[in-house]
Design a protein around this motif. Structure first.
Motif, mmCIF file in Angstrom:
data_model
loop_
_atom_site.group_PDB
_atom_site.id
_atom_site.type_symbol
_atom_site.label_atom_id
_atom_site.label_comp_id
_atom_site.label_asym_id
_atom_site.label_seq_id
_atom_site.Cartn_x
_atom_site.Cartn_y
_atom_site.Cartn_z
ATOM 1 N N THR A 58 25.274 8.847 64.836
ATOM 2 C CA THR A 58 24.239 9.846 65.059
ATOM 3 C C THR A 58 24.754 11.208 64.610
ATOM 4 O OG1 THR A 58 22.796 10.934 66.676
ATOM 5 C CG2 THR A 58 24.973 10.250 67.450
ATOM 6 N N SER A 59 23.854 11.977 64.053
ATOM 7 C CA SER A 59 24.205 13.335 63.617
ATOM 8 C C SER A 59 23.884 14.376 64.680
ATOM 9 C CB SER A 59 23.423 13.679 62.341
ATOM 10 O OG SER A 59 22.013 13.596 62.584
ATOM 11 N N ALA A 60 23.172 13.964 65.740
ATOM 12 C CA ALA A 60 22.605 14.916 66.704
ATOM 13 C C ALA A 60 23.606 15.929 67.267
ATOM 14 C CB ALA A 60 21.905 14.161 67.831
ATOM 15 N N PRO A 61 24.782 15.507 67.774
ATOM 16 C CA PRO A 61 25.690 16.507 68.365
ATOM 17 C C PRO A 61 26.231 17.507 67.345
ATOM 18 C CG PRO A 61 26.274 14.270 69.062
ATOM 19 C CD PRO A 61 25.314 14.141 67.932
ATOM 20 N N ALA A 62 26.312 17.089 66.082
ATOM 21 C CA ALA A 62 26.947 17.943 65.076
ATOM 22 C C ALA A 62 25.979 18.871 64.358
ATOM 23 C CB ALA A 62 27.666 17.068 64.042
ATOM 24 N N LEU A 63 24.710 18.491 64.289
ATOM 25 C CA LEU A 63 23.763 19.249 63.469
ATOM 26 C C LEU A 63 23.691 20.748 63.798
ATOM 27 C CD1 LEU A 63 20.763 16.753 63.091
ATOM 28 C CD2 LEU A 63 22.440 17.409 61.356
ATOM 29 N N PRO A 64 23.630 21.143 65.077
ATOM 30 C CA PRO A 64 23.506 22.585 65.357
ATOM 31 C C PRO A 64 24.712 23.399 64.922
ATOM 32 C CG PRO A 64 22.909 21.266 67.278
ATOM 33 C CD PRO A 64 23.564 20.345 66.299
ATOM 34 N N PHE A 65 25.854 22.748 64.750
ATOM 35 C CA PHE A 65 27.093 23.471 64.476
ATOM 36 C C PHE A 65 27.587 23.297 63.038
ATOM 37 C CE2 PHE A 65 27.023 21.879 68.866
ATOM 38 C CZ PHE A 65 26.948 23.092 69.545
ATOM 39 N N LEU A 66 27.368 22.107 62.470
ATOM 40 C CA LEU A 66 27.959 21.808 61.165
ATOM 41 C C LEU A 66 26.972 21.821 60.008
ATOM 42 C CD1 LEU A 66 30.445 18.929 62.108
ATOM 43 C CD2 LEU A 66 30.873 21.390 61.927
ATOM 44 N N LEU A 67 25.682 21.768 60.306
ATOM 45 C CA LEU A 67 24.702 21.782 59.221
ATOM 46 C C LEU A 67 24.038 23.145 59.156
ATOM 47 C CD1 LEU A 67 23.366 20.374 56.924
ATOM 48 C CD2 LEU A 67 21.753 19.324 58.500
ATOM 49 N N GLN A 68 24.606 24.010 58.324
ATOM 50 C CA GLN A 68 24.114 25.379 58.197
ATOM 51 C C GLN A 68 23.295 25.588 56.929
ATOM 52 O OE1 GLN A 68 24.623 27.497 60.788
ATOM 53 N NE2 GLN A 68 25.648 25.756 61.764
ATOM 54 N N LYS A 69 23.085 24.531 56.155
ATOM 55 C CA LYS A 69 22.354 24.643 54.899
ATOM 56 C C LYS A 69 20.845 24.674 55.157
ATOM 57 C CE LYS A 69 26.245 24.271 52.693
ATOM 58 N NZ LYS A 69 26.847 25.417 51.991
ATOM 59 N N PRO A 70 20.100 25.470 54.406
ATOM 60 C CA PRO A 70 18.640 25.400 54.510
ATOM 61 C C PRO A 70 18.164 23.972 54.247
ATOM 62 C CG PRO A 70 19.307 27.320 53.240
ATOM 63 C CD PRO A 70 20.547 26.511 53.455
ATOM 64 N N THR A 71 17.278 23.499 55.112
ATOM 65 C CA THR A 71 16.888 22.090 55.081
ATOM 66 C C THR A 71 15.370 21.946 55.118
ATOM 67 O OG1 THR A 71 18.926 21.468 56.247
ATOM 68 C CG2 THR A 71 17.124 19.864 56.257
ATOM 69 N N LEU A 72 14.854 21.099 54.244
ATOM 70 C CA LEU A 72 13.440 20.725 54.261
ATOM 71 C C LEU A 72 13.334 19.338 54.880
ATOM 72 C CD1 LEU A 72 10.445 21.094 53.417
ATOM 73 C CD2 LEU A 72 11.057 20.056 51.208
#
Length: 276
Positions: free
Chosen positions: A193-207
């Protein structure tokens, strides 16, 4: 066929030898789907280079010898970019491939400019689709028996494509994965799952693109991703089933082009400000 990171993979590229002001797209396909299934999108985005590969045991790529996971397949994709001489890409992924796209964007943030997630979820922490659809989704017969696929198309993919005349045309693009290839794709995402990491590690603009009639990955999953990803835009395809990328092709291409063009405009503004 290319040898990439110890794996033999079937690679497809479009327009990488042409001059372009845009970074190419690295696309991760859905489970069991071969290059040809998304080739129409690559052919439509004529202003960009496009890169895609058949997963091990899928399409024309040979069976995997050992199982793989999101980390190793993202590393393999990065090695492919090295071989092609490409530093940065816009990353896209659909369904199963949307999970890999998220992982790649976090694992290789320096190589990812923008991210497009299509009909996908945060992995294990997801709102499941309808039991009827998921039961048929888990049946490898859908890739082996064309009549079975057509018969159960609406259950599998929602009315967004199930009611269109294009479903038989889509079937002609699919080649069944090997039993091992299909099994290893299922195993790849078990427990991920990406859920715990998304708020911290995914800083790219996303569609984030979702269909409101998707029986396999319900819209709630896109809304959940939108809550977790700091800088995102959520687009909902009205009447779209799981394959709205095909049934709503013109709308999808317009949204993708608009998102990437806006991102490029923002990059130019940042460069101008830094120069000033």
């Amino acid at each position: 066929m290319e040898e990439i990171g110890g794996r033999t993979l079937r690679i497809a590229t479009w327009r990488l030898d042409e001059q372009s002001d845009h970074p190419p797209v690295l696309f991760f396909n859905g489970i069991g789907a071969n290059i040809e299934a998304v080739a129409p999108l690559a052919q439509t985005l004529t202003e960009r280079g496009f890169i895609m590969f058949d997963m091990p045991g899928v399409g024309e790529s040979p069976d995997p010898v050992v199982p793989y996971n999101p980390f190793t397949i993202s590393w393999t994709a990065s090695k492919l970019l090295d071989k092609l001489g490409i530093d940065q890409v816009d990353v896209m992924g659909i369904s199963w491939g949307g999970g890999i796209a998220q992982h790649f964007a976090m694992q290789h943030a320096n190589r990812t400019r923008r991210l497009v997630l299509i009909a996908t979820s945060a992995g294990m922490l997801m709102m499941p689709g309808s039991p009827k659809a998921l039961t048929k989704m888990a049946n490898p017969r859908r890739y082996v028996d064309a009549d079975y696929m057509i018969k159960n198309f609406e259950t599998l993919y929602g009315e967004g494509l199930g009611k269109t005349s294009g479903k038989k045309g889509h079937m002609s693009l699919l080649k069944p994965p090997s039993p091992r290839g299909y099994m290893y794709q299922l195993i790849c995402m078990l427990g991920w799952t990406s859920a715990p990491a998304l708020p911290f590690l995914l800083q790219k603009p996303t569609l984030i693109m979702m269909g409101d009639e998707d029986a396999i990955v319900p819209l709630a999953n896109g809304k959940f991703l939108s809550m977790l990803i700091p800088n995102n835009e959520l687009v909902v395809m009205k009447g779209g089933g799981h394959l709205f990328l095909l049934s709503h092709k013109e709308e999808c291409v317009k949204s993708i082009r608009g998102f990437l063009a806006t991102a490029e405009h923002d990059d130019e503004d940042e460069d101008t400000a830094e120069a000033a």
